[in-house]
Design a protein around this motif. Sequence first.
Motif, PDB file in Angstrom:
ATOM      1  N   LYS A 154       0.836  -1.211   0.000  1.00  0.00           N
ATOM      2  CA  LYS A 154       0.000   0.000   0.000  1.00  0.00           C
ATOM      3  C   LYS A 154       0.866   1.255   0.000  1.00  0.00           C
ATOM      4  O   LYS A 154       0.654   2.166  -0.807  1.00  0.00           O
ATOM      5  CB  LYS A 154      -0.952  -0.011   1.204  1.00  0.00           C
ATOM      6  N   THR A 211       3.202   1.072  -3.456  1.00  0.00           N
ATOM      7  CA  THR A 211       2.535   1.193  -4.763  1.00  0.00           C
ATOM      8  C   THR A 211       1.279   2.050  -4.755  1.00  0.00           C
ATOM      9  O   THR A 211       0.824   2.478  -5.808  1.00  0.00           O
ATOM     10  CB  THR A 211       2.130  -0.199  -5.297  1.00  0.00           C
ATOM     11  N   TYR A 215      -1.524   0.742  -3.891  1.00  0.00           N
ATOM     12  CA  TYR A 215      -2.599  -0.247  -4.052  1.00  0.00           C
ATOM     13  C   TYR A 215      -2.638  -1.160  -2.840  1.00  0.00           C
ATOM     14  O   TYR A 215      -1.610  -1.490  -2.262  1.00  0.00           O
ATOM     15  CB  TYR A 215      -2.379  -1.088  -5.319  1.00  0.00           C
ATOM     16  N   ARG A 216      -3.855  -1.576  -2.468  1.00  0.00           N
ATOM     17  CA  ARG A 216      -4.020  -2.544  -1.386  1.00  0.00           C
ATOM     18  C   ARG A 216      -3.631  -3.932  -1.901  1.00  0.00           C
ATOM     19  O   ARG A 216      -3.726  -4.193  -3.099  1.00  0.00           O
ATOM     20  CB  ARG A 216      -5.473  -2.550  -0.897  1.00  0.00           C
ATOM     21  N   GLU A 224      -5.876  -5.660  -4.365  1.00  0.00           N
ATOM     22  CA  GLU A 224      -5.953  -5.087  -5.710  1.00  0.00           C
ATOM     23  C   GLU A 224      -4.886  -5.673  -6.638  1.00  0.00           C
ATOM     24  O   GLU A 224      -5.078  -5.717  -7.850  1.00  0.00           O
ATOM     25  CB  GLU A 224      -5.814  -3.570  -5.648  1.00  0.00           C
ATOM     26  N   LEU A 225      -3.767  -6.105  -6.057  1.00  0.00           N
ATOM     27  CA  LEU A 225      -2.689  -6.699  -6.845  1.00  0.00           C
ATOM     28  C   LEU A 225      -2.801  -8.223  -6.945  1.00  0.00           C
ATOM     29  O   LEU A 225      -2.352  -8.810  -7.931  1.00  0.00           O
ATOM     30  CB  LEU A 225      -1.325  -6.342  -6.253  1.00  0.00           C
ATOM     31  N   ARG A 267      -7.261  -5.825  -9.701  1.00  0.00           N
ATOM     32  CA  ARG A 267      -7.509  -4.472 -10.207  1.00  0.00           C
ATOM     33  C   ARG A 267      -6.448  -4.070 -11.220  1.00  0.00           C
ATOM     34  O   ARG A 267      -6.756  -3.412 -12.219  1.00  0.00           O
ATOM     35  CB  ARG A 267      -7.542  -3.458  -9.070  1.00  0.00           C
ATOM     36  N   TYR A 279       1.141  -6.183 -11.701  1.00  0.00           N
ATOM     37  CA  TYR A 279       2.406  -5.545 -11.363  1.00  0.00           C
ATOM     38  C   TYR A 279       3.136  -5.101 -12.629  1.00  0.00           C
ATOM     39  O   TYR A 279       3.787  -4.063 -12.644  1.00  0.00           O
ATOM     40  CB  TYR A 279       3.293  -6.461 -10.507  1.00  0.00           C
ATOM     41  N   HIS A 316       3.117   4.793  -9.010  1.00  0.00           N
ATOM     42  CA  HIS A 316       2.309   4.737  -7.798  1.00  0.00           C
ATOM     43  C   HIS A 316       0.860   4.989  -8.206  1.00  0.00           C
ATOM     44  O   HIS A 316       0.592   5.607  -9.245  1.00  0.00           O
ATOM     45  CB  HIS A 316       2.810   5.823  -6.823  1.00  0.00           C
ATOM     46  N   ALA A 317      -0.084   4.531  -7.415  1.00  0.00           N
ATOM     47  CA  ALA A 317      -1.510   4.723  -7.719  1.00  0.00           C
ATOM     48  C   ALA A 317      -1.878   6.199  -7.867  1.00  0.00           C
ATOM     49  O   ALA A 317      -2.820   6.534  -8.590  1.00  0.00           O
ATOM     50  CB  ALA A 317      -2.377   4.070  -6.645  1.00  0.00           C
TER      51      ALA A 317
END
Length: 156
Positions: free
Chosen positions: A78, A81, A83-84, A87-88, A93, A96, A130-131
Motif C-alpha cells: 500500500k 505502490t 494499491y491494497r 488489488e494486486l 484491479r 504488477y 504509484h496509484a
Amino acid sequence: MQSLTPQLTAKLVFLSDMNSSIKIGQTLSLQKVTMLPHAEKPEREQMLEMLLSELDGMVYRCRNDEHWTMEFVSEGCKNLTGYRPEELLDNARISYDTITHPHDRERVREEVNKALEANTTFSLEYRIFHADGSIKWVWERGSALRHTPGQPQMIH
C-alpha cells in the motif's frame, strides 16, 4: 494426541522504495522446519503478520508470467505502490507489470529471466507508477521458487 501441521520454509524477499531504511543487500529470511501443534499456529501466523507489517517494503510471491501475477503480497505494498494487497493479488484491479514503467519492463524481465535461468538471485532497480500517478524508484531482490514440472515458475 495433538495433530501436527507441517510448517513451510519460506524466503521472504521484498521490494522497497529507494528512500526506504532498508538498504540494498538486506534480505529477510524466515524458516520453520519443525512440526508445530495446531494450537500454536494462530499465534505464529499473528507473529508473522506483525513482522511483515513492520517492513518498510513489500514482500511478495508472484508467477513468472506476462503480468507478474501476484499470489502473495504483504501490507507494505500500500505504501510502496498505493494499491491494497487485494488489488494486486491475481491482478484483481491491476497487474504488477502494468505499474512497472514501460521503459523498464523489458530490462526487468530480461534481468529476472537471466537470473532464473542461472539459478541465481536477482537484484535490480527500476521505476513503478504509484496509484497517485507519481513515479517511484524501487529496488527488488528475489529468486525462483523451484516448481514441479507442468506448474508455473514462481518468484519470491
